[in-house]
Motif scaffolding. Sequence first.
Motif: not given
Lengths: 393, 393
Positions: B276, B278-279, B282-283, B286, B292-293
Motif C-alpha cells: 500500500g 509503494v502504491l 508511486l501514484r 507519477v 516517472l512511470a
Amino acid sequence: MLTGGPAQPAGVPFPPDVAVVGAGPVGLAIAWRCAARGLRVVVHDPAPGSGAAHVAAGMLAPVAEAYFGEHELTGLLTASAARWPAFAAELADVSGADLGYRADGTLMVGLTADDLAEARRLWAYQQGLGLPVAVLRPSELRDREPALAPRVRGGALAATDHQVDPRRLVPALRTAAERAGATLVAGAVRRLSDVAAGVTVVAAGCGAAALTGLPVRPVKGQVLRLRAPGGVAPGFRHVIRGYADGEHVYLVPRAGGEVVVGATVEERTDTTVSAGAVLRLLRAAVDLVPELAEYDLVETLAGLRPGTPDNAPILGPLTGRPDVLAATGHHRHGIVLTPVTADLISDLILTGEPDPLLAPFTPDRFGLVTPDEPGVAGARASGGATMKEERWN
Amino acid sequence: MLTGGPAQPAGVPFPPDVAVVGAGPVGLAIAWRCAARGLRVVVHDPAPGSGAAHVAAGMLAPVAEAYFGEHELTGLLTASAARWPAFAAELADVSGADLGYRADGTLMVGLTADDLAEARRLWAYQQGLGLPVAVLRPSELRDREPALAPRVRGGALAATDHQVDPRRLVPALRTAAERAGATLVAGAVRRLSDVAAGVTVVAAGCGAAALTGLPVRPVKGQVLRLRAPGGVAPGFRHVIRGYADGEHVYLVPRAGGEVVVGATVEERTDTTVSAGAVLRLLRAAVDLVPELAEYDLVETLAGLRPGTPDNAPILGPLTGRPDVLAATGHHRHGIVLTPVTADLISDLILTGEPDPLLAPFTPDRFGLVTPDEPGVAGARASGGATMKEERWN
C-alpha cells in the motif's frame, strides 16, 4: 574422443543419447522423462531454473487462459493441464519435494461495468468451447471469496484451473532428472556444435533463437511478490484473475503467505522493473483485493518469456535438422505445458513417431529454417550419433 | 586498565576524551569536529551509516519543512541549513568526496484544487515567518519545471532549500573523522557502561531510548528509489514536494539519474515495505511527474527515524548525568541538522558553555531522566575521566 569434435565436460557420458540445452522446467522434465526411460541424458545450463520459470506465477489455467483465436493452443493447454495432477504426484513422489500444487480453482472477475462486459465476452467464448466456466451471482462470488472488494461487479469460476509453485517445481525436476540418471553440466551452449549427442533438444527459452534461427523473441513480464504480514496464509484461496479499470492482473495465493501479482506483457528485451508497471499492478491488485495494501512487498522482478509469432510453442525437429528438436516458445505457458511437452518430446525421441498433438506446433510452420552451422550433423556422421534418425522422425 | 572496567578494543586510545555511540551523520560529524579540535575520539557502531541516513533523501529544506507549531525547530533547521554550504565545502575538501550537494531549490506544488488550498495555507504560514517562499503563476511553474503534469494546479519556490546525498555524506564524514584522528570501533554498545570516556555522546538514533531512557521512538518511513532509464539525469532539477490527492510526497532528483520518492510517516517499528505504501508513493509521484512511470524502480526501503514527543531533537547533557550528552531525536531532520548539531555539541564539550541555540532542545524538557546504570560515572571517578565536568556543563 572425436578429433576436432566439441569439448566434453569431464565425467559426462560421451556421447549421450540426448543433450538438452536449457534446465528450465521444460528441459528438466524432458531430461527426466528420457533418463527414466533408459536414455543417457546430459542437460546444459549455466544457471538452472534462472529463466522465465523464476519469475512465473505457476498458474495451470487452460480455461482462464483460453483466448480468442488460440483454439489449437487451448487444446494443448487443456491436454497438459489434464496431465498435471498425475505429473505432480509422480514428481513429488520421486523427488520428495512439495510442489505447492493447489486445486482451489480460479476466480475470474471484473471490477467495473466495463471490465465485467469485457470479461463476459471471454467467458462466453470459453463456455462456447465447452470449457467449465461457471458464472457466479455477486453473492456467490462474495461467499466464495470475501476478500474481494465490494465494488467488484461480477465473476466466474474456473474450478478446474489449478496452480503450482515454479520455484519448487524446478529443483524437484532437477532432483528427479538426476535421480533418473541425467547429468547436469553448468555451462552455456553458444552453438549447437558445442554439444554432441544423438539428439539435441533445444529447450533454451529465448536463447533458442540464437541457437536455431527459430522466430522466438523475448516478451518482457513484470511480476510482484507480496507476503501476508505475520507469516499467515493470504486471506483468499482462489487464484484471482481479472480486469480492474482496464488493467489485466492475476493474484496467485500460496500456502506460505506469498501472493504473486502479475504480469505485464511488453515487447521489450530488458529486465528492469519500471515504476509505472509496479504502479499499475499494485493499483489493480489492491482495487480487487483491498487487504493486499497491508501485505509486504517482498520482490519486484522482470523476466523474458519466449514468445512466438502465433503465441504457441515450437515443438519438434528443425526443418532439415532431424537431430535437433525444438521445445521452446512456450511464452506465457511454460509451466502448464511442461508435462505434455516432456511426454511428447520424449515419446518422439524413443519411438520416432510424432504424436498427432504435435502437428500444429512443429517448427516447419514458420517455413524453412537454416541453422547457423551444421556442426552437430557432422559430428554425428563421424560417429557421435547413437540413435538413428528414423527412430524419431 | 581499570579493574572491573569495561573492555576496550585493542588499539583504541584509553580512555578517550569523547566516546560517540552511533556512526550516522550526526555521530560522525561530532566525532570529526571534536577530533579536528584535538580531542581523542572513539566512535562505536556495528554498521556505520546503516541507520536512518541510508534511507533518507537528504533534503536541506528548512523552508519547505517549516510546519505549524514547530517554531523553535524551524529556527534550528534554518540555522543548520545556513551552515550547510560551508560545511559541505569543508567536508568535500577534507574527504575528497563529492557529496552530491545541489542548490537548485525546492518546488512546492499542489495537484488538485484541494491540494493547492492546503499548500497555500502552509506557504502563507512560511511567508509569515519571513521565510523565502515565492508563489508562482502556473506559467512560471511550467517554465521552471516542464516535467510537471499539466494538471498540477499551482506551486511555490523555496529557492534556498538545497539537497545532499546521504549515501555520499556518511562515507565522507567517516573519512573526515578518521583523518582528523578519530577511531571507529565496529561494535554495538548495549549499555553506557560499555564505554569509558570523559564524555559519552549518544548519537544512536532510535537506539538512544534503550541507552538513556530518553523518549525517542521509531517512526517508520518508506522510501523508493527510481532511476531514469539509460543512465541520463532525471528530467527535472528541483526537489519537488507536494500534495497529490491528499498524499504528501517528495521527489529528489540526483545528477546520476536517481530520484528518491518519499516518504511515509508511520508509528510502527518494523522495516518491512508494504504494497500500500509503494502504491501511494508511486501514484502521487507519477501524478505529479508523469515521466516517472518510465523510470526503473531500483529500490524499496523502510527505515526508522528517531522521533520525539515534540518532533524536535534532544541535544545536551542528560539530567543528572553531565558526562553523557544526547544528540538524537532528529526525526525527519537528521541530515539538515547535522552541521549545527556537530558544532553545538563539540563546542559544548570544548568550552563547557551551552550555546543559546541548545536551550529549547535539552533533555531536561522531558523531566527527570534516570539512566539505567551509573557505570560510566563510576569509571570516570576511578580515573577514566580526562575532562572536567565544568568544562562543558
